[in-house]
Design a protein around this motif. Structure first.
Motif, PDB file in Angstrom:
ATOM      1  N   MET A   1       0.651   8.474 -12.216  1.00  0.00           N
ATOM      2  CA  MET A   1      -0.421   8.110 -11.533  1.00  0.00           C
ATOM      3  C   MET A   1      -0.373   6.747 -11.053  1.00  0.00           C
ATOM      4  SD  MET A   1      -3.178   8.868 -14.678  1.00  0.00           S
ATOM      5  CE  MET A   1      -4.512   7.689 -14.123  1.00  0.00           C
ATOM      6  N   ILE A   2       0.389   5.846 -11.555  1.00  0.00           N
ATOM      7  CA  ILE A   2       0.634   4.567 -10.853  1.00  0.00           C
ATOM      8  C   ILE A   2       1.411   4.753  -9.442  1.00  0.00           C
ATOM      9  CG2 ILE A   2       1.893   2.512 -11.162  1.00  0.00           C
ATOM     10  CD1 ILE A   2       1.136   2.684 -14.204  1.00  0.00           C
ATOM     11  N   VAL A   3       2.335   5.527  -9.593  1.00  0.00           N
ATOM     12  CA  VAL A   3       3.054   5.795  -8.283  1.00  0.00           C
ATOM     13  C   VAL A   3       2.151   6.180  -7.112  1.00  0.00           C
ATOM     14  CG1 VAL A   3       4.740   7.464  -7.107  1.00  0.00           C
ATOM     15  CG2 VAL A   3       5.175   6.645  -9.510  1.00  0.00           C
ATOM     16  N   ILE A   4       1.296   7.088  -7.334  1.00  0.00           N
ATOM     17  CA  ILE A   4       0.198   7.268  -6.144  1.00  0.00           C
ATOM     18  C   ILE A   4      -0.636   6.273  -5.868  1.00  0.00           C
ATOM     19  CG2 ILE A   4      -1.691   8.859  -5.702  1.00  0.00           C
ATOM     20  CD1 ILE A   4      -0.110  10.650  -7.617  1.00  0.00           C
ATOM     21  N   VAL A   5      -1.102   5.712  -6.838  1.00  0.00           N
ATOM     22  CA  VAL A   5      -1.672   4.485  -6.515  1.00  0.00           C
ATOM     23  C   VAL A   5      -1.203   3.354  -5.836  1.00  0.00           C
ATOM     24  CG1 VAL A   5      -3.319   2.469  -7.600  1.00  0.00           C
ATOM     25  CG2 VAL A   5      -3.450   4.954  -8.484  1.00  0.00           C
ATOM     26  N   ALA A   6       0.156   3.110  -6.407  1.00  0.00           N
ATOM     27  CA  ALA A   6       0.866   1.912  -5.713  1.00  0.00           C
ATOM     28  C   ALA A   6       1.023   2.131  -4.325  1.00  0.00           C
ATOM     29  CB  ALA A   6       2.207   1.664  -6.628  1.00  0.00           C
ATOM     30  N   LEU A   7       1.504   3.426  -3.861  1.00  0.00           N
ATOM     31  CA  LEU A   7       1.706   3.701  -2.662  1.00  0.00           C
ATOM     32  C   LEU A   7       0.549   3.553  -1.590  1.00  0.00           C
ATOM     33  CD1 LEU A   7       3.980   7.115  -3.104  1.00  0.00           C
ATOM     34  CD2 LEU A   7       4.773   5.016  -2.277  1.00  0.00           C
ATOM     35  N   VAL A   8      -0.455   3.984  -2.237  1.00  0.00           N
ATOM     36  CA  VAL A   8      -1.612   3.701  -1.312  1.00  0.00           C
ATOM     37  C   VAL A   8      -1.989   2.266  -1.165  1.00  0.00           C
ATOM     38  CG1 VAL A   8      -4.245   4.229  -1.138  1.00  0.00           C
ATOM     39  CG2 VAL A   8      -2.653   6.219  -1.709  1.00  0.00           C
ATOM     40  N   GLY A   9      -2.012   1.539  -2.245  1.00  0.00           N
ATOM     41  CA  GLY A   9      -2.438   0.189  -2.364  1.00  0.00           C
ATOM     42  C   GLY A   9      -1.388  -0.838  -1.350  1.00  0.00           C
ATOM     43  N   ALA A  10      -0.104  -0.356  -1.722  1.00  0.00           N
ATOM     44  CA  ALA A  10       0.917  -1.040  -0.735  1.00  0.00           C
ATOM     45  C   ALA A  10       0.848  -0.660   0.652  1.00  0.00           C
ATOM     46  CB  ALA A  10       2.309  -0.600  -1.513  1.00  0.00           C
ATOM     47  N   TYR A  11       0.373   0.432   0.903  1.00  0.00           N
ATOM     48  CA  TYR A  11       0.245   0.834   2.392  1.00  0.00           C
ATOM     49  C   TYR A  11      -0.844   0.029   2.943  1.00  0.00           C
ATOM     50  CZ  TYR A  11      -1.016   3.470   6.414  1.00  0.00           C
ATOM     51  OH  TYR A  11      -1.303   3.736   7.839  1.00  0.00           O
ATOM     52  N   ARG A  12      -2.153  -0.091   2.402  1.00  0.00           N
ATOM     53  CA  ARG A  12      -3.138  -0.773   2.857  1.00  0.00           C
ATOM     54  C   ARG A  12      -2.794  -2.257   2.928  1.00  0.00           C
ATOM     55  NH1 ARG A  12      -6.611   0.066   5.959  1.00  0.00           N
ATOM     56  NH2 ARG A  12      -8.132  -0.970   4.852  1.00  0.00           N
ATOM     57  N   GLN A  13      -2.181  -2.838   1.845  1.00  0.00           N
ATOM     58  CA  GLN A  13      -1.887  -4.257   1.627  1.00  0.00           C
ATOM     59  C   GLN A  13      -0.935  -4.596   2.877  1.00  0.00           C
ATOM     60  OE1 GLN A  13      -3.511  -6.429   0.620  1.00  0.00           O
ATOM     61  NE2 GLN A  13      -4.920  -5.843  -1.321  1.00  0.00           N
ATOM     62  N   SER A  14       0.066  -3.597   2.970  1.00  0.00           N
ATOM     63  CA  SER A  14       1.164  -4.116   4.236  1.00  0.00           C
ATOM     64  C   SER A  14       0.442  -4.329   5.349  1.00  0.00           C
ATOM     65  CB  SER A  14       2.180  -3.103   4.016  1.00  0.00           C
ATOM     66  OG  SER A  14       1.609  -1.788   4.673  1.00  0.00           O
ATOM     67  N   SER A  15      -0.794  -3.469   5.768  1.00  0.00           N
ATOM     68  CA  SER A  15      -1.341  -3.701   6.976  1.00  0.00           C
ATOM     69  C   SER A  15      -2.028  -4.924   7.216  1.00  0.00           C
ATOM     70  CB  SER A  15      -2.405  -2.720   7.214  1.00  0.00           C
ATOM     71  OG  SER A  15      -3.534  -2.608   6.490  1.00  0.00           O
ATOM     72  N   TYR A  16      -2.035  -5.815   6.051  1.00  0.00           N
ATOM     73  CA  TYR A  16      -2.696  -7.149   6.142  1.00  0.00           C
ATOM     74  C   TYR A  16      -1.616  -7.991   5.900  1.00  0.00           C
ATOM     75  CZ  TYR A  16      -7.169  -5.072   5.032  1.00  0.00           C
ATOM     76  OH  TYR A  16      -8.567  -4.323   5.570  1.00  0.00           O
ATOM     77  N   GLY A  17      -0.429  -7.585   6.129  1.00  0.00           N
ATOM     78  CA  GLY A  17       0.738  -8.818   5.892  1.00  0.00           C
ATOM     79  C   GLY A  17       1.123  -9.120   4.533  1.00  0.00           C
ATOM     80  N   ASN A  18       0.476  -8.619   3.415  1.00  0.00           N
ATOM     81  CA  ASN A  18       0.472  -9.124   2.055  1.00  0.00           C
ATOM     82  C   ASN A  18       1.616  -8.663   1.098  1.00  0.00           C
ATOM     83  OD1 ASN A  18      -1.851 -10.325   2.232  1.00  0.00           O
ATOM     84  ND2 ASN A  18      -3.381  -8.734   1.948  1.00  0.00           N
ATOM     85  N   VAL A  19       2.303  -7.719   1.546  1.00  0.00           N
ATOM     86  CA  VAL A  19       3.630  -7.233   0.938  1.00  0.00           C
ATOM     87  C   VAL A  19       4.786  -8.032   1.001  1.00  0.00           C
ATOM     88  CG1 VAL A  19       4.851  -5.091   0.395  1.00  0.00           C
ATOM     89  CG2 VAL A  19       2.493  -4.877   0.997  1.00  0.00           C
ATOM     90  N   ASN A  20       5.286  -8.369  -0.117  1.00  0.00           N
ATOM     91  CA  ASN A  20       6.500  -9.336  -0.066  1.00  0.00           C
ATOM     92  C   ASN A  20       7.746  -8.124  -0.346  1.00  0.00           C
ATOM     93  OD1 ASN A  20       8.987 -10.690  -1.031  1.00  0.00           O
ATOM     94  ND2 ASN A  20       7.690 -12.548  -1.219  1.00  0.00           N
ATOM     95  N   VAL A  21       8.106  -7.633   0.686  1.00  0.00           N
ATOM     96  CA  VAL A  21       9.198  -6.501   0.876  1.00  0.00           C
ATOM     97  C   VAL A  21      10.271  -6.764  -0.369  1.00  0.00           C
ATOM     98  CG1 VAL A  21      10.601  -4.905   2.306  1.00  0.00           C
ATOM     99  CG2 VAL A  21       8.234  -5.690   2.885  1.00  0.00           C
ATOM    100  N   ARG A  22      11.062  -7.860  -0.126  1.00  0.00           N
ATOM    101  CA  ARG A  22      12.092  -8.395  -0.785  1.00  0.00           C
ATOM    102  C   ARG A  22      11.972  -8.236  -2.006  1.00  0.00           C
ATOM    103  NH1 ARG A  22      14.485 -12.760  -2.998  1.00  0.00           N
ATOM    104  NH2 ARG A  22      16.681 -12.848  -3.132  1.00  0.00           N
ATOM    105  N   ASN A  23      10.898  -8.845  -2.672  1.00  0.00           N
ATOM    106  CA  ASN A  23      10.282  -8.777  -4.192  1.00  0.00           C
ATOM    107  C   ASN A  23      10.136  -7.479  -4.726  1.00  0.00           C
ATOM    108  OD1 ASN A  23      10.728 -11.692  -4.357  1.00  0.00           O
ATOM    109  ND2 ASN A  23       8.617 -11.915  -4.400  1.00  0.00           N
TER     110      ASN A  23
END
Length: 123
Positions: A50-72
């Motif tokens: 379940m977490i995989v699905i939630v994380a993918l959707v959340g990371a996708y949305r947050q990346s559009s705001y520039g909030n994802v630290n890709v390196r970490n």
């Protein structure tokens, strides 16, 4: 009825995940017990998917705001499966009671750390 409550809890877990970055361990795992009666190992295993699905959707949305630290995310994402392999092995060789108490202790510890940090940080 239990499936309806589980569905509502899933939406609430997704909302909490989007708001404050929690959901899987904090809400989904207890909900799988309360509403669907899964064992500790079953709910941990189900929650991992379940977490995989939630994380993918959340990371996708947050990346559009520039909030994802890709390196970490990459470093943690690459190293975390090592811990998962060990944890899955252990979870299948200890008692249900040990898993339940360990989960509760971890949730309590994390909650206390979050409260402590929130009280130290100026508003």
């Amino acid at each position: 009825m239990n499936e309806l409550l589980a569905a509502l809890f899933a939406v609430a877990g997704g909302l909490a995940g989007g708001l404050v970055g929690v959901g899987g361990g904090v809400l989904f795992v207890p909900a799988l017990t309360i509403f669907l009666g899964l064992s500790q190992v079953q709910r941990e295993s189900t929650s991992l998917l379940m977490i995989v699905i939630v994380a993918l959707v959340g990371a996708y949305r947050q990346s559009s705001y520039g909030n994802v630290n890709v390196r970490n995310a990459i470093v943690i994402g690459v190293l975390s499966p090592l811990g998962v392999l060990i944890g899955v092995h252990i979870s299948n060789h200890v008692s249900e009671r040990v898993l339940q108490l360990s989960f509760a202790a971890l949730a309590l510890f994390m909650a206390l750390q979050l409260v402590r940090r929130a009280l130290r940080t100026p508003a």
